[in-house]
Structure formats: C-alpha cells, structure tokens
Scaffold this active site. Structure first.
Site, PDB file in Angstrom:
ATOM      1  CB  CYS A  88      53.221  63.480  62.968  1.00 32.83           C
ATOM      2  SG  CYS A  88      53.463  63.677  61.187  1.00 32.83           S
ATOM      3  N   GLY A 112      57.490  63.319  63.322  1.00 32.20           N
ATOM      4  CA  GLY A 112      57.166  64.577  62.654  1.00 32.20           C
ATOM      5  C   GLY A 112      57.440  64.603  61.166  1.00 32.20           C
ATOM      6  CB  SER A 120      57.006  58.324  53.214  1.00 34.56           C
ATOM      7  OG  SER A 120      58.107  58.467  54.087  1.00 34.56           O
ATOM      8  CB  SER A 153      62.374  60.941  55.596  1.00 34.44           C
ATOM      9  OG  SER A 153      61.335  60.058  55.234  1.00 34.44           O
ATOM     10  CD  GLU A 188      60.606  57.564  71.899  1.00 34.44           C
ATOM     11  OE1 GLU A 188      60.408  56.942  72.947  1.00 34.44           O
ATOM     12  OE2 GLU A 188      60.226  57.159  70.795  1.00 34.44           O
ATOM     13  CB  CYS A 218      60.645  52.911  60.632  1.00 34.61           C
ATOM     14  SG  CYS A 218      62.113  53.219  59.743  1.00 34.61           S
ATOM     15  CB  CYS A 223      66.707  58.133  63.394  1.00 31.51           C
ATOM     16  SG  CYS A 223      65.005  58.303  62.888  1.00 31.51           S
ATOM     17  CG  HIS A 263      54.542  54.400  52.650  1.00 30.11           C
ATOM     18  ND1 HIS A 263      55.735  53.745  52.865  1.00 30.11           N
ATOM     19  CD2 HIS A 263      54.574  55.489  53.476  1.00 30.11           C
ATOM     20  CE1 HIS A 263      56.437  54.393  53.771  1.00 30.11           C
ATOM     21  NE2 HIS A 263      55.776  55.455  54.150  1.00 30.11           N
ATOM     22  CB  CYS A 293      52.924  56.336  61.273  1.00 39.73           C
ATOM     23  SG  CYS A 293      54.267  57.115  62.187  1.00 39.73           S
ATOM     24  CG  ASN A 309      59.534  48.405  62.414  1.00 39.98           C
ATOM     25  OD1 ASN A 309      60.077  47.300  62.422  1.00 39.98           O
ATOM     26  ND2 ASN A 309      60.066  49.448  61.810  1.00 39.98           N
TER      27      ASN A 309
HETATM   28  N1  SAH Z   1      57.178  62.317  58.110  1.00 41.27           N
HETATM   29  C1  SAH Z   1      58.349  61.802  57.467  1.00 41.27           C
HETATM   30  C2  SAH Z   1      59.391  61.206  58.376  1.00 41.27           C
HETATM   31  C3  SAH Z   1      58.961  60.339  59.521  1.00 41.27           C
HETATM   32  S1  SAH Z   1      58.665  58.635  59.367  1.00 41.27           S
HETATM   33  C4  SAH Z   1      57.946  60.814  56.402  1.00 41.27           C
HETATM   34  O1  SAH Z   1      56.763  60.476  56.307  1.00 41.27           O
HETATM   35  O2  SAH Z   1      58.789  60.417  55.624  1.00 41.27           O
HETATM   36  C5  SAH Z   1      60.057  57.838  58.701  1.00 41.27           C
HETATM   37  C6  SAH Z   1      59.672  56.612  57.858  1.00 41.27           C
HETATM   38  O3  SAH Z   1      59.142  55.534  58.662  1.00 41.27           O
HETATM   39  C7  SAH Z   1      58.589  56.953  56.852  1.00 41.27           C
HETATM   40  O4  SAH Z   1      58.854  56.366  55.615  1.00 41.27           O
HETATM   41  C8  SAH Z   1      57.390  56.326  57.499  1.00 41.27           C
HETATM   42  O5  SAH Z   1      56.363  56.142  56.585  1.00 41.27           O
HETATM   43  C9  SAH Z   1      57.970  55.058  58.063  1.00 41.27           C
HETATM   44  N2  SAH Z   1      57.108  54.400  59.052  1.00 41.27           N
HETATM   45  C10 SAH Z   1      56.198  54.978  59.857  1.00 41.27           C
HETATM   46  N3  SAH Z   1      55.593  54.052  60.634  1.00 41.27           N
HETATM   47  C11 SAH Z   1      56.156  52.869  60.326  1.00 41.27           C
HETATM   48  C12 SAH Z   1      55.996  51.541  60.836  1.00 41.27           C
HETATM   49  N4  SAH Z   1      55.132  51.258  61.816  1.00 41.27           N
HETATM   50  N5  SAH Z   1      56.761  50.569  60.310  1.00 41.27           N
HETATM   51  C13 SAH Z   1      57.659  50.862  59.345  1.00 41.27           C
HETATM   52  N6  SAH Z   1      57.861  52.081  58.851  1.00 41.27           N
HETATM   53  C14 SAH Z   1      57.122  53.082  59.330  1.00 41.27           C
END
Ligand code: SAH
Length: 379
Positions: A122, A174, A228, A206, A102, A348, A115, A230, A129, A305
């Site tokens: 992944c 990914g 990321s 990212s 996607e 995201c 995006c 977190h 995620c 999300n």
């Molecule tokens: N693997 C990379 C890029 C993919 S995710 C990374 O980890 O950065 C892109 C962003 O969305 C990352 O910061 C990830 O942690 C965040 N993300 C993943 N699942 C999410 C969710 N359910 N709600 C909000 N952000 C999320």
C-alpha cells in the site's frame, strides 16, 4: 473464427481479466457471438471449470481456439490457514518473484464474508496499519482480485456450503480506489448474474478517503462504501492517515455526501480504529458525532489489532463501550467489530502478504527511521 494461433503460455490472454463487456468484445473481435461471454463466465465463475476442453456447450473449434490463445490463470495457493474461530486465510503467490497476497474468509451465522486485497502492499502509510510497514510493490490485476473470490467461493462449494461466499469487502491489503479500473472490473464480475451474482449491497469498497476517486466511483457503481475515518479532526487524522493532508476531512465528507445523495437507502460505513489514548476519548466521540451526525451512516469501531513493533495499543473494552454509548446516544448506529482470525494474523491491518517493496518503506522501518516523506499517491 480465425485459425488457432498457438502462442507461448505467457503470451496467452488471461480471460480472468475480463468482465462481461470486455469478454463480449473479445468474442466479437474473434468472429463469435457475444453470448459466448455469458457461457464462459458461467463455466469459470459459477461451475469453477478452468479447462476449456470441458466447456461442452461450445464448439470444438472454439474450445481449441481458446486453448491455443487464452488461459484462466489464477495465483498459486502457497498456504492455507484455519483460525480457531473458523476464519481462513490464503496466501496466494501472484508471480514468480515470491510476491504474495493474503485474503481472508470470515464465516458468520448467516454470512460468509471474504476480505480481498487490491494491491501488493500500500502507498498510503497509515501509522497504525501493518500493511503500511511493508511498503508497496504494484497494483493487482483484475484477474488477481477476482481469483481471490474464485478460490474462496469454490472451496466453500466443494465443502458443502451451497451459498459459497455471500459478501465481499475490499479490506485486505491496499487502497482499492488507487487501483480503480481493475477493482471496478472485478466488482462488475462479483455482481454479474452470470458470475457471482452478489447484490451491490453485499460488496463493500473500503477507502482511506481518496476523495476524487470517490466521485468517480459514484459515476460507475453503487456498491457499499466504507470510509476509514479514524479521527474526528484534521490535526489528528493527518498523523494517522497521511492521505488526509491531501484530501482533508471536509473534502472527504463532501465526497461521502455526494456518494449517497439521491439514494435514500444508502449509508456510508465509517470505520474508526480504537487506539488507546490517541483517538478514543469522550472529546473525540463528541467531535465525531458532530462531524458525521447528519450523514446517513453507520459507525464501525474497530479494536486495534496489534502486530510486532506496533506503536499503538488497543483501547480498553470500557473505553470502547463508553465511546460507543456516546455516539449511539447521539443517534449514530454504532457497532464494535469483533476481531476475527487474530490467532492466524488474519484480522484487520494484520494482512501483510509477502512482496518486494519498491517504495523502500519497509527498509526505513527496519532501520527505525521515521517516514516523514511526502505521499506517493499514484493516480
Ligand atoms: N485502504 C483501505 C482498505 C484496507 S484496510 C482503507 O483504508 O479503508 C481495512 C480497514 O482496516 C481500514 O479501516 C483500516 O484502517 C483498518 N486497519 C488497518 N490496520 C488496522 C489495525 N492494525 N487494527 C485494526 N484495524 C486496522
């Protein structure tokens, strides 16, 4: 120019896999001048022409050679969706085995941000995620990555948006730094004047924090980097981003400092997903500010999300605001990201695509088993 050597469609060379350097080498190896690479890139990436017969500034013999030996092969569009806020999502079939990725286009007042995905699934298994729950199939090729931009850009141009895509973020499915070479070749094309000519500040990689690959990245490019994070301590980050057990926060921040070292205008964007009762307290904000306060950075708070069977909930607006006020008060530029396209699951962490999971992780989730296994991080 050698005689055309007709091959079967599948054995043809997909020129979408080649950045300018590789294309020049290809033309030179076939007795042509390097400038053919620039011509071809303009046709394909700038004019959206994928039929060699239409590339009229090349000789007939060259066009025939390309037709016989090469192709411009993009994934098939399986579905297109449009969200209420204008966000669009494409599902792209990447092979004949029902595997699909996607990509999402997010329109804003002055920007059109795409995006893109870098892998089919992944390996990292971040606990919040939804892509993680799908498991992993394979890395995307350079062609599959750049094709996402090709589709989105030329759709926009055709609809009368003269600028097309203005920004690209590797925030789809990914981990881009675990598919390093293909991602870098695609980034080259994104920034190439003969292709999309995006400035390096408008392309963001990212990463969940593959520290050694971040050091490699600084050797080959200076695109914008988002990390990321977190969580503000290793204990919590080990749970949310299991990759942290391999590259803990100290090592990760060292790689961040190294990436921006010597570039006065460069900043790291730290992403921080807001999970209710998990990482969103004032104490977390305090720890975070102490951790990143001396790094030139921007902090992006991402409201979680939700998706089916998620084990987390999003922090309340009040909690997010309190967190933001604290970090902003400590001098850290803090922005709360607005969820976009959530009515079509395009926000995201909601990008799941469709693919055959080789890691069997999706099966474990379906059976309700906890994945306690070690990391399978490919290098
Ligand atoms: N693997 C990379 C890029 C993919 S995710 C990374 O980890 O950065 C892109 C962003 O969305 C990352 O910061 C990830 O942690 C965040 N993300 C993943 N699942 C999410 C969710 N359910 N709600 C909000 N952000 C999320």
């Amino acid at each position: 120019m050698p005689e055309p050597n007709p091959m079967s469609e599948t054995a043809k060379i997909n020129l979408l896999d080649f950045n300018r350097g590789a294309l020049e080498a290809f033309f030179v190896a076939n007795g042509e001048k390097p400038f053919r690479a620039r011509q071809l890139m303009q046709w394909v990436h700038q004019r959206g022409v994928t039929d060699f017969a239409l590339m009229t500034d090349m000789s007939k013999a060259l066009r025939e050679f390309l037709r016989a030996n090469c192709c411009i092969e993009r994934p098939r569009i399986l579905t297109r969706q449009l969200a209420a806020d204008g966000t669009r999502k494409w599902l792209l079939g990447v092979d004949d085995n029902d595997n699909a990725i996607e990509c999402v286009l997010i329109p804003e007042k002055t920007r059109m941000t795409l995006c893109v995905s870098s892998q089919l699934g992944c390996t990292l298994n971040c606990s919040f995620c939804s892509t993680a729950k799908q498991g992993f199939n394979r890395n995307l090729t350079t062609a599959e990555i750049i094709a996402q931009l090709h589709f989105a850009h030329h759709s926009l141009l055709a609809e009368g948006h003269p600028q097309g895509v203005t920004n690209v973020v590797f925030m789809g499915m990914g981990e881009p730094l675990l598919n390093f070479d293909a991602v870098i070749a695609a980034v080259d094309m994104m920034c190439d004047d003969f292709a999309y000519a995006l400035s390096k500040r408008r392309v963001t990689i990212s990463t969940a924090g593959v520290a050694p690959a971040m050091h490699n990245l600084e050797q080959v490019t200076d695109v914008a980097l988002a990390v990321s994070l977190h969580a503000p301590n290793d204990e919590l980050r080990d749970q949310l981003v299991p990759l942290n057990r391999k590259y803990p926060i100290g090592e990760l921040l060292q790689a961040c400092r190294s990436y921006i070292d010597g570039y006065r205008s460069r900043k790291i964007t730290f992403e921080y997903v807001m999970l209710e009762g998990v990482n969103d307290g004032l104490e977390h904000a305090r720890q975070l500010a102490a951790l990143i306060g001396d790094i030139p950075c921007k902090l992006n708070l991402i409201p979680f999300n939700p998706y089916a069977h998620a084990i987390y909930e999003c922090s309340s607006q009040q909690t997010i605001d309190r967190f933001r006020d604290y970090t902003a008060g400590k001098g850290i530029v803090t922005v709360t990201r607005r969820a976009r396209g959530d009515d079509i699951d395009a926000a995201c962490g909601q990008l799941v695509g469709a693919f055959h999971d080789r890691s069997r992780r999706s099966q474990k989730y379906q059976l309700g088993l906890k994945d306690i296994g070690g990391l399978s991080v490919a290098h």
